[in-house]
Design a protein around this motif. Structure first.
Motif, PDB file in Angstrom:
ATOM      1  N   ILE A   1       9.336 -27.016  31.338  1.00 24.43           N
ATOM      2  CA  ILE A   1      10.485 -27.210  32.218  1.00 24.43           C
ATOM      3  C   ILE A   1      11.624 -27.814  31.400  1.00 24.43           C
ATOM      4  CG2 ILE A   1      11.300 -28.234  34.373  1.00 24.43           C
ATOM      5  CD1 ILE A   1       8.964 -26.335  34.718  1.00 24.43           C
ATOM      6  N   GLU A   2      12.764 -27.168  31.448  1.00 25.46           N
ATOM      7  CA  GLU A   2      13.964 -27.717  30.827  1.00 25.46           C
ATOM      8  C   GLU A   2      14.819 -28.362  31.922  1.00 25.46           C
ATOM      9  OE1 GLU A   2      15.858 -24.495  28.799  1.00 25.46           O
ATOM     10  OE2 GLU A   2      14.586 -24.698  27.022  1.00 25.46           O
ATOM     11  N   TYR A   3      15.424 -29.514  31.584  1.00 27.97           N
ATOM     12  CA  TYR A   3      16.186 -30.226  32.600  1.00 27.97           C
ATOM     13  C   TYR A   3      17.306 -31.015  31.945  1.00 27.97           C
ATOM     14  CZ  TYR A   3      12.915 -33.795  30.984  1.00 27.97           C
ATOM     15  OH  TYR A   3      12.176 -34.621  30.199  1.00 27.97           O
ATOM     16  N   ILE A   4      18.290 -31.330  32.777  1.00 24.64           N
ATOM     17  CA  ILE A   4      19.463 -32.060  32.348  1.00 24.64           C
ATOM     18  C   ILE A   4      19.043 -33.491  31.972  1.00 24.64           C
ATOM     19  CG2 ILE A   4      20.057 -32.931  34.647  1.00 24.64           C
ATOM     20  CD1 ILE A   4      22.987 -32.263  34.007  1.00 24.64           C
ATOM     21  N   PRO A   5      19.744 -34.162  31.053  1.00 27.45           N
ATOM     22  CA  PRO A   5      19.353 -35.534  30.659  1.00 27.45           C
ATOM     23  C   PRO A   5      19.303 -36.475  31.855  1.00 27.45           C
ATOM     24  CG  PRO A   5      20.958 -34.641  29.119  1.00 27.45           C
ATOM     25  CD  PRO A   5      20.871 -33.662  30.236  1.00 27.45           C
TER      26      PRO A   5
END
Length: 799
Positions: free
Chosen positions: A399-403
């Motif tokens: 899963i890629e996610y915003i900081p």
């Protein structure tokens, strides 16, 4: 009456010849079945015939069981192996020449002894049926039969399934394996006091119970695979297990391996499976109670195989589609399993929140996740399963996610010249780049004159050393990756000194000490308090004395105070910025100097005639103890002995003392102000101890002990030499005597003086303490008599 007259007339008529009389040796006989007995019938007179009649009135004819031995006036009836039917009245009848008869009778009672007839043990029954344990016992009269199990009588009242039948057999309904054991059949005949028993082992045969772990198997043909069928059997006795196929029993071979293990397990292994090995196999278990069969089906197909499954990366909040393709014959069913919590999803499933959904067709399954969350991160297992087996593979969902910022600590305090670290902690995927901004300007990684940037994975630290008021204010941390950008604002505030402590209190005030307690300030100024500063001075003095607290404790002890003096005290808190304001000033007065308090005393016996008194100083009254005045005496004396002990000492040694005596002690402490009240104490000296070898030598060194040992050895040698001199006229002492006296002594007893009974007197000088010889009255006389005996006595003559 008429019969008696007729009989009397008959006797008178026959009076001319001898009267005929008959008697039997026994009148009544009890006989057990199977025993033998004989009876003798004797006739007096002139009988011409003696005959026996049985209870049925029939004349007894000799046979195998009944024998007759008849003479002129005597007949013996023998009954062999008596039976119940032989019981009754037996008559012996004598007949004379005139036809006159006389008879006598004997009553034969036959009883059956307790007899167990052909009782079998063990007796076997089938589980669940009604068992009848046979105990065939006979006797006459009919016996009373009681059954026992595990040493307890079986009664229908306490055993609902048990019943003693009219034929004395024990009936057990719905018999189980738990009923198995040894039962005792006890029979008794009260009239004869006869009792006997027989133990019967009851065995419960349980029909085979057969189970299989798996009823159907799938195998892949032509891959040199093997499959093992397992049957679990139970029953009693242990069943015999056989394997069958198409009506034929299978025998061990290279293809079929039959293994029998303990616990009723039987395994059939089929090696090198081929297409023709498919079909039904039968496992059969057989024992005395019956048999049971179970079929196991082997179907040979191609096992499932997953051909396509890849890792997937999705963005938080978006949708992820995971595809799994499998093949096999028959075509397998595909299911999904989430490794994090074990939740499974099959074709057509949809989660309660609607985010997970599975759709599949023709060997392909797609798992769709809507609104992907960080908790969905992890491994997912795809399993292709058919009737003959399964195949599983795993993939990873990233899963890629915003900081995301991890801390809420956004306010920092410092002051001019004091560096501070502002930490910006970030979690992101992929990793984020981080920048610091001050107002509209970016702070470079190299930093400025009073700022520096330290970076690590997911963390960036801005080190700021404020030089002026302009360095305080807002700082911005920016975190950015290809998913998005986030900001977090930090405030660097100017620290202040702490506010003043309050509620200052004085406690435990004495001549030299005072304890100060206070409450923490309401504000620490943004910087943790380092310590507290307590200042005190005498009233009227301008010089304050400082005492620092230990760490941030709110209690401080003031020492070295002057007695009977008024002091002022105040408290301030100190942090990194500096010292805060002082609290309200409090005033206290120390106590005046006075005489010391009485000392505390504890005693301990010393070595020998000594006693040790421990002295524990109490309140010294504000001045050091100069000395302790120790007075002591025995309880029978009036005169006190006095011992002065310096005030710095913590004990007083009283010596020498008397054994077996009670002592009274009075101890007084003195300072410059005066004397304390006395402390009274008593102790008792024990009796004088016994002097033992251990106590004598315990204080001696090794050399002294060795010297004493050599001295004792030398003394022993001297005593032996003296004994030889007196008893055998030899030794070193005899040689010295001969030299001093100039006479020749012999042990043969033939000397002239000895034969005449005269005595020879030998003067032996003794050593005085100074080593000189002495011939005082202590000189020893040695007198030798004619009988070779020796006597000694002190010389009463003058030298």
């Amino acid at each position: 009456m008429m019969l008696k007259l007729v009989h009397l007339l008959g006797v008178l008529v026959c009076g001319s010849q001898a009267a005929l009389q008959v008697s039997i040796s026994l009148n009544k006989v009890e006989l057990s079945v199977g025993e033998s007995k004989f009876f003798i019938c004797t006739a007096i007179g002139e009988p011409v015939r003696l005959e026996w009649y049985n209870p049925q009135g029939e004349r007894i004819v000799p046979s195998k069981r009944m024998a007759l031995h008849t003479e002129t006036s005597r007949s013996r009836l023998i009954i062999y192996n008596a039976i119940i039917e032989d019981a009754g009245i037996y008559r012996c009848q004598a007949t004379d020449a005139s036809g006159h008869t006389e008879e006598a009778s004997v009553v034969l009672e036959i009883y059956q002894r307790l007899t167990f007839r052909d009782v079998q043990s063990p007796q076997e029954f089938r589980h669940g049926e009604t068992a009848e344990v046979v105990c065939d016992v006979i006797s006459s009269p009919v016996p009373v039969v009681v059954w026992y199990y595990q040493d307890k009588e079986i009664t229908e009242e306490h055993h609902s399934r048990y019943q003693v039948l009219t034929n004395n057999n024990l009936q057990i309904r719905q018999v189980t394996k738990a009923d198995e054991g040894v039962y005792r059949c006890e029979a008794s005949v009260e009239a004869r006091g006869e009792i006997d028993f027989v133990d019967i082992a009851m065995v419960v045969n349980v029909p085979p119970v057969l189970s299989v772990f798996q009823q159907s198997f799938n195998a892949t043909a032509d891959y040199q695979e093997s499959v093992t069928f397992t049957c679990m059997t139970s029953g009693s006795p242990d069943p015999v297990v056989t394997w069958h196929r198409k009506g034929q029993q299978l025998e061990p071979s290279e293809q079929y391996i039959i293994t029998r293990l303990e616990g009723g397990r039987s395994m059939l292994t089929i090696r090198n499976i081929r297409q023709g090995d498919g079909g039904s196999y039968t496992c059969k278990a057989t024992n005395k109670a019956g048999s049971q069969e179970r079929e196991i089906f082997l179907k040979v197909f191609v096992q499932p195989h997953i051909t396509q499954l890849k890792n997937v990366t999705a963005v938080e909040g978006s949708a992820a589609m995971i595809s799994c393709v499998a093949e096999g014959e028959p075509l397998p069913d595909i299911s999904w399993r989430r490794a994090s919590d074990g939740q499974t999803f099959v074709d057509g499933d949809k989660s309660q929140d609607g985010r997970f959904e599975v759709r599949g067709r023709h060997g392909k399954s797609v798992l769709t996740i809507s609104g992907v969350r960080l908790t969905d991160l992890g491994r997912f297992d795809c399993e292709a399963l058919s009737r003959i087996g399964g195949h599983q593979k795993s993939m990873f969902l990233d899963i890629e996610y915003i900081p995301k910022f991890l801390t809420n600590h956004t306010i920092y305090y410092s002051w001019e010249g004091n560096p501070v670290n502002i930490s910006c902690d970030v979690m992101s995927n992929p990793p984020a780049t981080m920048l610091w901004r001050r107002e509209r300007f970016t702070i470079s990684a190299e930093g400025t004159a009073n700022t520096r940037v330290h970076s690590a994975d997911g963390k960036s630290v801005l080190e700021v050393t404020p030089m002026s008021d302009r360095d305080f204010g807002r700082y911005n941390c920016t975190a950015r990756n290809n998913i998005g950008v986030r900001y977090q604002e930090f405030i660097l505030a100017q620290a202040d000194v702490p506010s003043n402590p309050y509620s200052v209190r004085l406690s435990a005030v004495s001549q030299r000490l005072a304890t100060v307690t206070f409450m923490k300030p309401d504000s620490h100024g943004g910087v943790p308090i380092s310590y507290y500063l307590v200042q005190y001075k005498e009233v009227g003095s301008q010089e304050w004395k400082d005492v620092k607290s230990h760490s941030i404790q709110t209690t401080v002890v003031l020492t070295g105070l002057e007695p009977n003096t008024t002091y002022e005290v105040r408290v301030a808190a100190v942090n990194g910025k500096g010292q805060g304001e002082f609290s309200h000033t409090e005033t206290f007065q120390t106590l005046p100097i006075r005489e010391p308090s009485p000392p505390a005393v504890h005693g301990q016996r010393g070595m020998g005639k000594a006693y040790r008194l421990g002295l524990v100083k109490q309140d010294d009254g504000g001045m050091p103890i100069v000395e302790y005045i120790v007075k002591y005496k025995t309880d029978k004396e009036e005169q006190w002995m006095t011992k002065l002990v310096p005030g710095a000492n913590d004990f007083a040694m009283l010596q020498p003392l008397q054994w077996n005596t009670r002592y009274e002690v009075e101890i007084t402490a003195r300072n410059v102000k005066g004397l304390s009240e006395p402390t009274f104490y008593q102790f008792f000296m024990p009796q004088k101890p016994d002097i033992t070898a251990e106590s004598l030598f315990s204080g001696l060194g090794l050399g002294t002990v060795v010297g004493l040992g050599l001295g004792a050895l030398l003394l022993l040698l001297v005593l032996v030499d003296v004994s030889c001199f007196f008893l055998r006229h030899c030794g070193l002492l005899m040689c010295i005597t001969r030299t001093l006296c100039g006479k020749k002594t012999t042990t043969s007893g033939k000397g002239k003086d000895i034969e005449e009974g005269k005595a020879a007197y030998l003067k032996l000088p003794l050593k005085e303490e100074n080593g000189k010889e002495s011939l005082k009255p202590d000189t020893i006389e040695i007198k030798v008599h004619s009988d070779n005996s020796i006597h000694t006595k002190p010389d009463v003559s003058k030298a």
